[in-house]
Motif scaffolding. Structure first.
Motif, PDB file in Angstrom:
ATOM      1  N   PRO A 140      30.024  44.015  51.109  1.00  0.00           N
ATOM      2  CA  PRO A 140      30.603  42.697  50.872  1.00  0.00           C
ATOM      3  C   PRO A 140      30.786  42.424  49.377  1.00  0.00           C
ATOM      4  O   PRO A 140      29.921  42.757  48.570  1.00  0.00           O
ATOM      5  CB  PRO A 140      29.543  41.742  51.443  1.00  0.00           C
ATOM      6  CG  PRO A 140      28.267  42.511  51.380  1.00  0.00           C
ATOM      7  CD  PRO A 140      28.636  43.947  51.578  1.00  0.00           C
ATOM      8  N   CYS A 142      30.737  40.332  46.165  1.00  0.00           N
ATOM      9  CA  CYS A 142      29.999  39.166  45.670  1.00  0.00           C
ATOM     10  C   CYS A 142      30.799  38.595  44.507  1.00  0.00           C
ATOM     11  O   CYS A 142      30.943  39.241  43.469  1.00  0.00           O
ATOM     12  CB  CYS A 142      28.607  39.580  45.201  1.00  0.00           C
ATOM     13  SG  CYS A 142      27.708  40.431  46.496  1.00  0.00           S
ATOM     14  N   VAL A 154      27.466  34.958  52.800  1.00  0.00           N
ATOM     15  CA  VAL A 154      28.129  36.268  52.892  1.00  0.00           C
ATOM     16  C   VAL A 154      27.233  37.237  53.657  1.00  0.00           C
ATOM     17  O   VAL A 154      27.700  38.007  54.501  1.00  0.00           O
ATOM     18  CB  VAL A 154      28.472  36.798  51.467  1.00  0.00           C
ATOM     19  CG1 VAL A 154      28.995  38.230  51.531  1.00  0.00           C
ATOM     20  CG2 VAL A 154      29.506  35.894  50.797  1.00  0.00           C
TER      21      VAL A 154
END
Ligand code: PMP
Ligand code: GLU
Length: 397
Positions: A140, A142, A154
């Motif tokens: 993911p 950031c 997230v």
């Protein structure tokens, strides 16, 4: 001819760029390398003396795969001093650097298809090591809005029934950002309800400029999660022992025993006399490290000042020895020779070619539009490198 695994494998970008900088230097070019994450000062004397003494005393044979008992005890003692957490020496294992330890952890924890969450930007080797364990990388992004740190929102979005491991790294390589205890608590609250293992890569944990002696750790903020936190550390950075190849992990005894078995069939133990040096490093006087940290802080301010003067945007790092400046606004511009710079890779190649300064392209850390600068080199060369960067960006049109 080669296995698919080997055919897919590319070299570590940080090590490859460092090697290229060395090759160019040997060929006669004046190169300033801000590429590799390696302190430029020597291993502290008291550590070398301990290793020399061990050699003289004939401490040169195999050791148990998990490390010598006094180093395992020293690791546990250091963790008690640093984090206030209590472990047994049989919960500590010594490997050939944090890189080796993380590789082994992923090998013993992941089945094919298990998911490993790697917050992005990440240190270059994490995804490759997860893939070598046949795990699926979940990376993911950031965003800058959260200072490149993983948010609980997230995290919730990417967690799945297949998530096996998450790798956290604070202070972070490449951003230098540090998670606060509050931020870790929020992540821990999400992870607490899962069975996910947390690899906490703490190799820069004492290299921090916030005035604290160490950064907060996720193992400290949530008792329930603690048993699934694996504390990875290394002798490489704090004690400037990159070439000694010693790293460690502390945590669940079943995982430690599995890593010991894995090592006993693959690498065996860390270098015997080097382990004696490491005991001394961990428990001896820490004032050399404190001096080195002051020096790093002063170098950090040089880079801050130069980047600001060159109008290059960056978030002030709080730890490690990296800057993660944005080069977004230079993408699409051309060098005086007319080459268009479209990516961080092209930015870094042109900077090396035209000014002889090596930096690592952001894309190697999973994020375009940035580069990583390591400032662990002496002030004179650092200033030279920074003024070349200033000249390079102002030449782009
Ligand atoms: N983790 C991070 C975040 C790193 O930057 C590095 C590279 N120094 C490592 C692990 C591996 O370090 P070593 O194998 O030298 O202990
Ligand atoms: N980890 C350091 C870096 O990020 C050293 C090189 C490596 O092991 O990748 O530059």
């Amino acid at each position: 001819m080669l296995a698919t695994r080997a055919q897919r494998l590319k070299p570590s970008a940080t090590l490859a760029l460092n090697a290229k900088a060395h090759d160019l230097t040997r060929a006669g070019r004046d190169i300033v390398s801000l590429a590799v994450g390696e302190p430029d000062w020597d291993t502290f004397n008291y550590i070398k003396e301990a290793a020399k003494k061990a050699l003289d005393e004939g401490f040169t044979k195999y050791t148990p795969a998990a490390g010598i008992p006094d180093l395992r005890a020293a690791l546990v003692e250091r963790t008690k001093i640093d984090l206030g957490l209590t472990y047994e020496p049989n919960q500590a294992l010594v490997g050939l650097g944090a890189k080796h330890v993380i590789y082994n952890l992923l090998q013993v924890l992941c089945n094919p298809g298990d998911e490993v969450i790697i917050p992005t930007p990440y240190w270059v080797s994490y995804p490759v090591m997860a893939e070598l364990a046949e795990a699926k990388v979940v990376a993911p992004v950031c965003s800058q809005k959260t200072n490149f740190k993983l948010s609980p929102e997230v995290l919730k979005n990417v967690l799945s029934a297949k998530t096996k491991v998450i790798i956290l790294n604070s202070p972070n390589n490449p951003t230098g950002q540090v998670y606060t205890a509050e931020e870790l608590k929020n992540l821990a609250n999400v992870l607490e309800r899962t069975g996910v293992w947390v690899i906490s890569d703490d190799i820069y944990d004492r290299m921090v400029f916030t005035g604290d002696s160490i950064v907060p750790n996720i193992a400290q903020v949530n008792e329930k999660l603690r048993e699934r936190v694996l504390l990875v550390n290394s002798m490489s950075k704090t004690y400037s022992m990159t070439g000694w190849r010693l790293g460690s992990v502390i945590g669940d005894k079943r995982v430690i025993d599995a890593c010991a078995n894995f090592q006993s069939q693959s690498s065996s133990s860390g270098v015997t006399f080097a382990q004696k040096g490491a005991v001394q490093a961990l428990l001896g006087p820490q004032k050399d490290f404190e001096e080195a940290l002051k020096e790093l802080a002063s170098r950090k301010s040089i880079v801050s000042k130069c980047l600001t003067e060159a109008n290059i945007e960056f978030l002030e790092p709080q730890g490690a020895f990296y800057f993660w400046p944005s080069i977004e606004k230079f993408l699409g511009r051309r060098t005086p020779q007319g080459t268009e710079i479209k990516t961080s890779t092209e930015f870094s190649a042109a900077l090396l070619d035209l000014e002889g300064v090596a930096v690592v392209p952001g894309i190697e850390f999973g994020m375009e539009g940035f580069v990583r600068l390591s400032y662990a080199l002496n002030e004179k060369r650092l200033c030279e490198g920074m003024s070349r960067i200033q000249r390079f960006v102002s030449s782009l049109n």
